[in-house]
Design an enzyme around this catalytic site. Structure first.
Site, PDB file in Angstrom:
ATOM      1  N   SER A   1      53.845 -30.823 -42.760  1.00 55.95           N
ATOM      2  CA  SER A   1      54.601 -29.662 -43.228  1.00 55.95           C
ATOM      3  C   SER A   1      53.812 -28.719 -44.122  1.00 55.95           C
ATOM      4  O   SER A   1      54.334 -27.664 -44.494  1.00 55.95           O
ATOM      5  CB  SER A   1      55.862 -30.115 -43.966  1.00 55.95           C
ATOM      6  OG  SER A   1      56.824 -30.596 -43.051  1.00 55.95           O
TER       7      SER A   1
ATOM      8  N   LYS B   1      53.722 -25.205 -42.999  1.00 52.34           N
ATOM      9  CA  LYS B   1      54.759 -24.232 -43.334  1.00 52.34           C
ATOM     10  C   LYS B   1      54.225 -23.153 -44.283  1.00 52.34           C
ATOM     11  O   LYS B   1      54.820 -22.076 -44.386  1.00 52.34           O
ATOM     12  CB  LYS B   1      55.954 -24.933 -43.950  1.00 52.34           C
ATOM     13  CG  LYS B   1      56.779 -25.773 -42.969  1.00 52.34           C
ATOM     14  CD  LYS B   1      57.989 -26.388 -43.656  1.00 52.34           C
ATOM     15  CE  LYS B   1      58.939 -27.065 -42.675  1.00 52.34           C
ATOM     16  NZ  LYS B   1      58.464 -28.379 -42.200  1.00 52.34           N
TER      17      LYS B   1
ATOM     18  N   SER C   1      61.680 -28.328 -47.127  1.00 56.04           N
ATOM     19  CA  SER C   1      60.839 -28.403 -45.943  1.00 56.04           C
ATOM     20  C   SER C   1      61.704 -28.422 -44.684  1.00 56.04           C
ATOM     21  O   SER C   1      61.422 -29.123 -43.718  1.00 56.04           O
ATOM     22  CB  SER C   1      59.944 -29.651 -45.993  1.00 56.04           C
ATOM     23  OG  SER C   1      58.801 -29.494 -45.203  1.00 56.04           O
TER      24      SER C   1
END
Length: 493
Positions: A96, A99, A154
């Protein structure tokens, strides 16, 4: 370039200093870094193993003996100097932390006040076991709500809704890959915008650091990354009075250097950026922190084990970097993005680094005016701009922040401790914004900031990392933060 690298590799290996004593290298049976990696930022960054260069006669502290991350980097966020690194260009699954690139690419495109009604189709590509903030089809959310879900929880559901608003997953992936190339993040290949495990999806410690540096130059990105907790829209339910009302619930940032956890104190001066976990990547983390006038970026990828290990190693590398910064010769540089006029690594073209001309206009209520200091670079921990703070509306949205402003006097020697960063404008931290703005308006600016409800109180322990079990790390159900000390390992979807 490859032929030249092969020709000079034996010489480079012969002259490169040995890894610092106690710094863990690859163990037998473990994956090994490529013998030749990208040399973006400097030839030494393309070499396998630990790269560090003490200044002549300087007593450089040893690197932490407990490091297990397969790849890591310590860099000065302002100058771009890479102070030390290990396998900086090793392409690995980013989880993640990807991101950050998603946000850096899309944030300038949407007004945060835009209201969007979520459809079933927009959630179809959210992978099984993904971390979720709790977005529901048929309900409306502001763009700001969705970004809080991306940064704090997230939330892959929030990512996919924003991606669909941007023209769909394929278009968003294309733009992310294009933006990565603009930033010089050439190890990065995006397949899924949320970081969910996908064949061929990779990044590197070097690239994630470039991406974080670009993002943290944007006021809205900085403000979201520094947010500890916020309220998020829930379901529509019938109240005791019979009226149907929209409920809310609290979400908390999964960055445990920001929030703390059992056995882990919040890191003093931390300002973000992003953590991640998948079954393929294990744990990854990029963090930025300030001590005094120095701002450091650290990325750690794939340490042994799960839990808080990636945070512990990042904190140890930050501590080392703050202590050793003046005693080492840089082993490389964070390259400036395309369009930056000088080659110093600083952003000097009047736009946040990596922001394209066609998207340079910030969303309504988000402006970089006055946010960049005299250096024009990435004073990331200090430059939480007024417009971004006010636009995120601490009062209206129940946002509570750990201000990333470390105490400049009397701070614990190790740089961590229970004491929260000094309050903005306090005797311990006087004149940070005044120095940056350099005008009589600074005093009014500080007063406005104080009225937004900034709190120096330490927040409760973090919920489990976002990412989802199996692939996306422990799932967040979007209803309440996980209990303190909740494991990072896979959980039942």
């Amino acid at each position: 370039m490859a032929a030249t690298a092969v020709l000079f590799l034996p010489c480079l290996l012969a002259t490169a200093p040995a890894a610092a004593a106690g710094a863990a290298e690859e163990k037998p049976g473990e994956p090994s870094p490529p013998a030749l990696m990208s040399t973006v930022g400097g030839d030494r960054l393309g070499l396998p193993g630990t790269q560090i260069q003490p200044r002549a006669g300087a007593g450089v502290p040893e690197l932490p003996a407990s490091l297990t991350s397969r790849s890591w980097i310590v860099a000065d966020a302002e100058t771009g100097d890479v102070l030390a690194a290990k396998n900086a260009h090793w392409p690995l699954a980013p989880a993640s932390t990807l991101k950050m690139l998603f946000a850096d690419t899309l944030l300038p495109k949407f007004d945060p006040e835009t209201v969007h009604r979520v459809t079933r189709e927009e959630l179809l590509e959210v992978g099984p076991g993904s971390s979720l903030v709790g977005v529901k089809e048929g309900l409306t959310y502001t763009v700001r709500d969705l970004w809080l879900g991306v940064f704090l929880r997230s939330g892959n559901d929030a990512v996919h809704v924003l991606a669909e608003m941007n023209g769909g997953k394929e278009e968003t992936v294309r733009e992310m890959n294009e933006h990565a190339r603009e930033l010089g993040a050439l190890d990065t290949h995006v397949v899924s915008p949320d970081g969910y495990d996908a064949e061929g999806q990779v990044s590197s410690a070097y690239d994630l650091t470039l991406i974080a540096r670009s993002g943290m130059q944007k006021p809205d990105f900085r403000a979201y990354a520094a947010t500890v907790r916020a309220t998020f829209p829930g379901d529509v339910e019938k109240g005791e009075d019979g009226e149907r009302k929209r409920g809310t619930f609290e979400i908390q940032n999964t960055n445990r250097l920001l929030t703390g956890d059992v056995g882990l104190e919040p890191y003093e001066g931390i300002a973000g950026v992003k953590n991640g976990y998948t079954s393929q990547a294990g744990s990854t983390f990029t963090g930025v922190a300030q001590r005094g006038d120095r701002v450091l970026l650290v990325t750690a990828m794939h340490p042994e084990g799960n839990g808080v290990r990636v945070y512990q190693e990042t904190a140890a590398l930050l501590d080392w970097g703050f202590e050793a910064a003046d005693d080492v010769v840089p082993v490389g540089q964070l390259v400036p993005p395309e369009g930056v006029r000088d080659g110093s690594g600083k952003n000097t073209d009047g736009r946040p680094a990596g922001q394209r001309e066609d998207t340079a206009a910030a969303p309504s209520g988000h402006t970089a005016a006055g946010a960049h200091g005299p250096s024009g670079g990435a004073d990331t921990a200090l430059l939480v701009g007024a417009a971004a703070l006010l636009a995120l509306g601490a009062g209206a949205y129940g946002v509570h922040r750990r201000w990333p402003l470390p105490s400049l006097s009397g701070s614990p020697g190790a740089g961590r401790g229970r004491r929260a960063p000094a309050a903005l404008g306090s005797p311990e931290n006087p004149g940070t914004l005044e120095r940056l703005l350099g005008s009589a308006a600074a005093t009014k600016f500080v007063v406005v900031l104080r009225r937004t409800g900034a709190s120096a109180e330490a927040p409760p322990a973090a919920a489990a990392d976002g990412g989802g079990p199996g692939r996306g790390g422990p799932a967040a159900d979007g209803k309440a933060p996980a209990a303190p000390g909740a494991p990072d390992g896979p959980a039942t979807p």
